[in-house]
Design a protein around this motif. Sequence first.
Motif, short mmCIF file in Angstrom:
data_model
loop_
_atom_site.label_atom_id
_atom_site.label_comp_id
_atom_site.label_asym_id
_atom_site.label_seq_id
_atom_site.Cartn_x
_atom_site.Cartn_y
_atom_site.Cartn_z
N ARG A 16 0.83 -1.20 0.00
CA ARG A 16 0.00 0.00 0.00
C ARG A 16 0.88 1.26 0.00
NH1 ARG A 16 -5.25 0.39 1.94
NH2 ARG A 16 -6.29 -1.53 2.54
N VAL A 17 0.32 2.33 -0.52
CA VAL A 17 0.96 3.63 -0.40
C VAL A 17 1.05 3.99 1.08
CG1 VAL A 17 0.77 6.09 -0.91
CG2 VAL A 17 0.20 4.40 -2.67
N GLY A 18 2.26 4.35 1.53
CA GLY A 18 2.45 4.71 2.92
C GLY A 18 2.95 3.57 3.79
N ASP A 19 2.88 2.32 3.27
CA ASP A 19 3.36 1.17 4.04
C ASP A 19 4.87 1.00 3.86
OD1 ASP A 19 0.88 0.71 4.98
OD2 ASP A 19 0.51 -1.14 3.84
N GLU A 20 5.43 0.08 4.62
CA GLU A 20 6.85 -0.23 4.55
C GLU A 20 7.05 -1.48 3.69
OE1 GLU A 20 9.75 0.20 8.05
OE2 GLU A 20 9.43 -1.98 7.94
N ALA A 21 8.07 -1.47 2.84
CA ALA A 21 8.35 -2.60 1.96
C ALA A 21 9.75 -3.13 2.22
CB ALA A 21 8.22 -2.19 0.49
N THR A 22 9.86 -4.43 2.42
CA THR A 22 11.16 -5.09 2.59
C THR A 22 11.49 -5.85 1.32
OG1 THR A 22 10.83 -5.33 4.99
CG2 THR A 22 12.49 -6.73 3.95
N LEU A 23 12.59 -5.46 0.68
CA LEU A 23 13.02 -6.06 -0.58
C LEU A 23 14.14 -7.05 -0.30
CD1 LEU A 23 13.22 -2.75 -2.65
CD2 LEU A 23 11.19 -4.11 -2.08
N PRO A 24 13.88 -8.35 -0.39
CA PRO A 24 14.92 -9.33 -0.05
C PRO A 24 15.94 -9.50 -1.17
CG PRO A 24 12.93 -10.47 -0.75
CD PRO A 24 12.60 -9.00 -0.74
N CYS A 25 17.16 -9.83 -0.79
CA CYS A 25 18.21 -10.13 -1.76
C CYS A 25 18.42 -11.64 -1.75
CB CYS A 25 19.51 -9.41 -1.40
SG CYS A 25 20.84 -9.71 -2.60
N ASN A 26 17.84 -12.33 -2.73
CA ASN A 26 17.89 -13.79 -2.75
C ASN A 26 19.22 -14.31 -3.27
OD1 ASN A 26 15.25 -14.09 -1.79
ND2 ASN A 26 14.39 -13.84 -3.83
N SER A 27 20.10 -13.44 -3.75
CA SER A 27 21.39 -13.89 -4.25
C SER A 27 22.53 -13.51 -3.31
CB SER A 27 21.66 -13.27 -5.63
OG SER A 27 21.72 -11.85 -5.55
N VAL A 28 22.21 -13.13 -2.08
CA VAL A 28 23.22 -12.61 -1.16
C VAL A 28 24.27 -13.67 -0.84
CG1 VAL A 28 21.88 -13.21 0.90
CG2 VAL A 28 23.56 -11.37 1.00
N ARG A 29 25.53 -13.26 -0.79
CA ARG A 29 26.64 -14.13 -0.40
C ARG A 29 26.80 -14.04 1.11
NH1 ARG A 29 30.79 -11.36 -2.11
NH2 ARG A 29 32.30 -12.97 -1.52
N HIS A 30 26.99 -15.22 1.74
CA HIS A 30 27.05 -15.26 3.19
C HIS A 30 28.49 -15.18 3.73
CE1 HIS A 30 22.78 -16.20 3.35
NE2 HIS A 30 22.98 -17.14 2.43
N ASP A 31 29.45 -15.01 2.82
CA ASP A 31 30.84 -14.93 3.27
C ASP A 31 31.32 -13.49 3.32
OD1 ASP A 31 30.72 -14.52 0.57
OD2 ASP A 31 32.54 -15.65 0.09
N GLN A 32 30.39 -12.55 3.41
CA GLN A 32 30.77 -11.14 3.46
C GLN A 32 30.39 -10.57 4.82
OE1 GLN A 32 28.27 -8.56 0.96
NE2 GLN A 32 26.91 -10.29 0.62
N GLY A 33 31.07 -9.50 5.19
CA GLY A 33 30.79 -8.85 6.46
C GLY A 33 30.08 -7.53 6.25
N GLU A 34 28.99 -7.33 6.97
CA GLU A 34 28.22 -6.08 6.92
C GLU A 34 27.82 -5.71 5.49
OE1 GLU A 34 30.45 -3.09 8.91
OE2 GLU A 34 30.25 -4.04 10.90
N CYS A 35 27.52 -6.73 4.70
CA CYS A 35 27.02 -6.53 3.32
C CYS A 35 27.98 -5.74 2.46
CB CYS A 35 25.65 -5.85 3.34
SG CYS A 35 24.40 -6.72 4.29
N ASN A 36 29.30 -5.84 2.73
CA ASN A 36 30.27 -5.05 1.96
C ASN A 36 30.43 -5.53 0.53
OD1 ASN A 36 31.61 -7.43 2.44
ND2 ASN A 36 33.15 -6.53 3.78
N GLY A 37 29.80 -6.64 0.17
CA GLY A 37 29.85 -7.10 -1.21
C GLY A 37 28.52 -6.95 -1.93
N THR A 38 27.61 -6.19 -1.34
CA THR A 38 26.25 -6.05 -1.88
C THR A 38 26.02 -4.66 -2.46
OG1 THR A 38 25.35 -7.67 -0.32
CG2 THR A 38 23.79 -6.13 -1.31
#
Length: 298
Positions: A34-56
């Motif tokens: 909805r307009v005004g709501d919050e949206a969470t956009l997932p990253c389904n290709s995220v690498r788990h060998d990175q720290g603090e998402c420094n490779g995203t």
Amino acid sequence: MDELKQIKKSSLLILLLQFTGAAIGQRDLYLSVRVGDEATLPCNSVRHDQGECNGTTWLFSVSRSTVMLVKGGQISNHAHSDTLRLTDKCSVVVKKVTEEDVGSYTCRQYNKADQQQGRDSLVLLSVVTMTEHQVNDEVTLRCSVTTRVGCRHTVKWLLQGRDVDKDNKDIKTSASDCSASVTFPTSHYGSTQRSELFTCEVTADGHNVQTFRPQSSDGDDQAATTTTTNTSGHINNQVWWLYLVLALVLVALLITIVAFITWKKMKGTEARESDSDVRCDVEDDTVNYDNIRPPDGV
């Protein structure tokens, strides 16, 4: 030779399963809010060998314009930092979504050498707008979806979770591209009843289903709750389980076929060996035994 054939079949099976998993994992995600709501956009290709998402890296595209929202785990200056947030799973949260936020969001992974790793993860964000109009003794509820990539959504109204009864002459429905409306007499449903009984169902790309309640005119916040069903992030749960079951059935079938072929070949080999051990002499009506080792001392 038989072992080589079995190895080739096993390799083909592994490739098939990998292809199925890749096809499931790389499905684009259609997300409506909805307009005004919050949206969470997932990253389904995220690498788990990175720290603090420094490779995203996150990119936002609309029409022919592309803006970098996140680079190396940091929100870019080109983005409105007060409306974006990055989670510990490298997902992007858009606060108070507006129609300006509608578009394509791409999550891309890089290694330390700044080389892209894997495939992009794509989220197509659209917004849902719900309105209510009253003319004389009739009320019309309208639900519409705003998108930037062409309408790939179907919209319809549900009454108590079911399709509106077409035999009910007091309720009229209509639908067009990315929108639907339902009209009924004001005497049938009060404001609170409308928000409780009617829901707008939005289906994206034929599989991602979300439902939205109309806003109650008395300010009931509960009526604005959005519920999502049959979704799986880049892919939905039911479709994922269907692929998994089909893959398992295919594995069992191939194993059965390979076992049956191996058994048939073994039986054929035993029969040929048996035939080579016994030889009948038709002329003198005697039986000669071949390939038999003579007794010791002979």
